[in-house]
Design an enzyme around this catalytic site. Structure first.
Site, PDB file in Angstrom:
ATOM      1  N   ARG A 241      10.891  54.987  31.607  1.00 47.23           N
ATOM      2  CA  ARG A 241      11.145  53.584  31.272  1.00 47.23           C
ATOM      3  C   ARG A 241      11.670  52.800  32.470  1.00 47.23           C
ATOM      4  O   ARG A 241      11.175  51.718  32.781  1.00 47.23           O
ATOM      5  CB  ARG A 241      12.139  53.487  30.107  1.00 47.23           C
TER       6      ARG A 241
ATOM      7  N   GLU B  20      13.701  59.888  29.773  1.00 43.25           N
ATOM      8  CA  GLU B  20      13.610  58.494  29.353  1.00 43.25           C
ATOM      9  C   GLU B  20      13.875  57.533  30.505  1.00 43.25           C
ATOM     10  O   GLU B  20      13.200  56.511  30.650  1.00 43.25           O
ATOM     11  CB  GLU B  20      14.598  58.219  28.207  1.00 43.25           C
TER      12      GLU B  20
ATOM     13  N   THR C 284       3.373  57.315  30.797  1.00 40.98           N
ATOM     14  CA  THR C 284       3.450  57.531  29.351  1.00 40.98           C
ATOM     15  C   THR C 284       4.208  56.423  28.643  1.00 40.98           C
ATOM     16  O   THR C 284       4.223  56.381  27.416  1.00 40.98           O
ATOM     17  CB  THR C 284       4.078  58.907  29.051  1.00 40.98           C
TER      18      THR C 284
ATOM     19  N   GLU D  61       1.332  54.633  19.848  1.00 37.45           N
ATOM     20  CA  GLU D  61       0.321  55.641  20.187  1.00 37.45           C
ATOM     21  C   GLU D  61      -1.052  55.378  19.566  1.00 37.45           C
ATOM     22  O   GLU D  61      -2.092  55.635  20.202  1.00 37.45           O
ATOM     23  CB  GLU D  61       0.810  57.037  19.779  1.00 37.45           C
TER      24      GLU D  61
ATOM     25  N   ASP E 209       3.701  66.457  24.100  1.00 31.98           N
ATOM     26  CA  ASP E 209       2.648  65.472  24.338  1.00 31.98           C
ATOM     27  C   ASP E 209       2.378  65.071  25.788  1.00 31.98           C
ATOM     28  O   ASP E 209       1.309  65.332  26.344  1.00 31.98           O
ATOM     29  CB  ASP E 209       2.917  64.215  23.498  1.00 31.98           C
TER      30      ASP E 209
END
Length: 574
Positions: free
Chosen positions: A203, A199, A552, A466, A332
């Site tokens: 981010r 994360e 992503t 998404e 994913d």
């Protein structure tokens, strides 16, 4: 506008005068049909002018800096004045206002309807977004719990960092500077806090790198490198597969206890490549590139059941954990980063492309099915059996298939573009079959139910991006207007059901007409959901995919046109 053909004289209804009635032939009581028609045209033109003035004249509210004039357009690396000279259309914050004034009335109304939706979307994204950031930059809103990437009490400003590039892309430079100043003065990584490596990478490092590339402000690069150095101890494992979490102060790492006997997760250790390659490119430090390439080499040597990558890998033994394969949660972005590593390398990283193609071939063979109702879905493979369930997270794959269509083996570009369209349709159905017109966290294709959540703990919506992400990619590659229509439907539903006094909140049940809030505004709502909505209604020249690759978390990083340049550390990987 196609005007009705005038009836011949013999077919007109002409009132007659009664014999003997007093009449004045030079003073008619009614208008001729031709005069009525002229008046109707004048009235229609007036209504068109009123609509145009209402929706297209600059907003004279106190938010004057958000005027939709060309001077406020932000298109990185594009000369907007030059573009305007060579284009038959004007770009207003990415929306198209076609310069076709001498058109019939029907065409005018059509253009107005198209641009009303476009400008409303831009205003929705921009004004709501400004409200969020003004509140957040001057310390977090008291009405909503801001998602902080820490298990302790340290406030690392996740929302501010994650949202910076969205501010910049939308042209909100004052708010961007406020965020920049907050980062310069307050963003400190020397805290005793345990964070998720994954994360923090997507981010924070992704957000800081994107802000640096867009703005050129050195502070973002400096902060990104400082944070990346804090993550490197997570790779100190027997295999080099990083721990899921690391303490920023002590450097001690560990894995989630629930993850298949302490395994590392495919989507976490497999989603570092883009950011780490850019770190080596910017700093000259080979460590970042070497870390991610070591992961790739290790995975290439391992046996894969049915050609599929299990979601769990033990960092101590180097063995797979539970044989669970998913293109949604836990798996994913591993597949996404294989494709994007190739794209980011200016399509020179053929090893990444081959690995992606092989993985997608196995996924098609074992996970992708068509329901009885004709909906294409991607299931999950668990211990040799297919679970006919698809998560909201999996819906990103429609965009991934479209993005990877060009360059597919065996001339299958058309096939993968069609597959992307089918996944987009399925995910739209998961939204359309709810009361709120927002998608559930997961939905089944079993026992007569299709694209519908069954369990109560799968009926929530937490502002996920998404589905809208896939709409945007499909729009970019097909320009089919239905993707903008679907995106607008989602935007309206989010605004109607998720907006609260302090921002936006997730809802606990998308099938309830009176949903309750979860009281959380995820940082990815600002980083991804609003950004993809904004881009969906923007010009293709805004962040063109030939020059930018989105991580992503939707942070745009430039394609590295390395040519004959060799990344430091790449020699030892061959």
């Amino acid at each position: 506008m196609t005007t009705p053909a005038l009836l011949p004289l013999s077919g007109r209804r002409i009132p007659t005068l009664s014999p003997g009635a007093s009449s004045f032939p030079h003073h008619r009581a009614t208008l001729r049909l031709s005069e009525k028609f002229i008046l109707l045209l004048i009235l229609s033109a007036f209504i068109t002018l009123c609509f145009g003035a209402f929706f297209f004249l600059p907003d004279n509210s106190k938010h004057k800096r958000f005027d939709f004039g060309l001077e406020d357009v932000l298109i990185p690396h594009i000369d907007s004045e030059k573009e305007a000279r060579h284009s038959s259309r004007q770009v207003i914050h990415g929306c198209f206002v076609w310069s076709v004034f001498p058109c019939a009335l029907l065409s005018s109304f059509t253009l107005i309807q198209i641009d009303i939706a476009c400008i409303r979307m831009a205003r929705l994204c921009k004004f709501k977004f400004v409200y969020f950031l003004i509140t957040l930059v001057h310390m977090y809103s008291v009405n909503i719990h801001i998602y902080i990437l820490s298990t302790g009490n340290s406030q690392m400003g996740a929302t501010i960092v994650d949202a910076l590039d969205t501010l910049y892309i939308m042209g909100l430079h004052d708010e961007f500077k406020d965020g920049q100043e907050w980062i310069k003065q307050n963003l400190d990584f020397s805290v005793n806090a345990e964070v998720s490596v994954f994360e923090v990478n997507i981010r924070f490092i992704g957000g800081l790198l994107a802000a640096y590339y867009l703005s050129g402000q050195e502070v973002f690069k400096v902060k990104a490198v400082q944070l990346a150095e804090k993550l490197l101890p997570a790779f100190n494992t027997p295999t080099g597969i990083p721990w899921a979490m690391v303490n920023l102060k002590s450097g001690v790492g560990r894995n989630w206890g629930w993850a298949s006997a302490g395994s590392s997760i495919l989507a976490e250790f497999g989603t570092l490549h883009m950011e780490f390659v850019h770190l080596t490119y910017l700093t000259g430090n080979p460590a970042y590139y070497q870390k991610v390439m070591h992961i790739r080499k290790l995975l290439a040597k391992m046996d894969r059941p049915n050609g599929l990558y299990p979601n769990y890998l033990n960092p101590r033994t180097g063995r797979w954990g539970q044989h669970h394969t998913s293109v949604g949660g836990l798996g994913d972005s591993f597949y996404e980063y294989l494709l994007k590593a190739w794209l980011m390398s200016d399509k020179t990283d053929t090893e990444a492309r081959k690995t992606y193609d092989d993985a997608i071939e196995a996924i098609e063979r074992h996970l992708i099915r068509k329901s009885n109702g004709g909906l294409t879905f991607i299931g999950e493979w668990k211990n040799g059996h297919l679970e006919r369930k698809m998560g909201h997270l999996t819906c990103f794959a429609g965009g991934m298939f479209a993005l990877g269509a060009d360059g597919s083996p065996d001339d299958k570009a058309g096939h993968y573009l069609q597959l992307g369209a089918e996944i987009a349709h399925t995910c739209h159905e998961s939204y359309d079959r709810t009361v709120l017109k927002l998608g559930p966290e997961a939905f089944k294709f079993d026992s007569g139910l299709e694209a519908v959540a069954v369990r109560q703990n799968e009926k929530y919506y937490i502002l996920r991006p998404e589905v809208i992400e896939t709409y945007w990619y499909m729009w970019r590659f097909t320009h089919d207007p239905k993707y903008r229509q679907w995106g607008w439907e989602a935007a309206q539903a989010i605004d109607k059901y998720c907006r609260v006094s302090g921002g936006f909140s997730g809802v606990k049940d998308v099938y309830s007409s009176n949903p309750t809030y979860d009281d959380v505004q995820q940082s990815f709502f600002l980083a991804e959901t609003l950004k993809y909505l904004y881009l969906l209604f923007s010009s293709d020249e805004l962040l063109p995919l030939e020059n930018w690759v989105f991580n992503t978390e939707a942070h745009p990083l430039p394609v590295l046109h390395l040519g004959n340049i060799t990344l430091p550390g790449s020699e030892t990987q061959r």
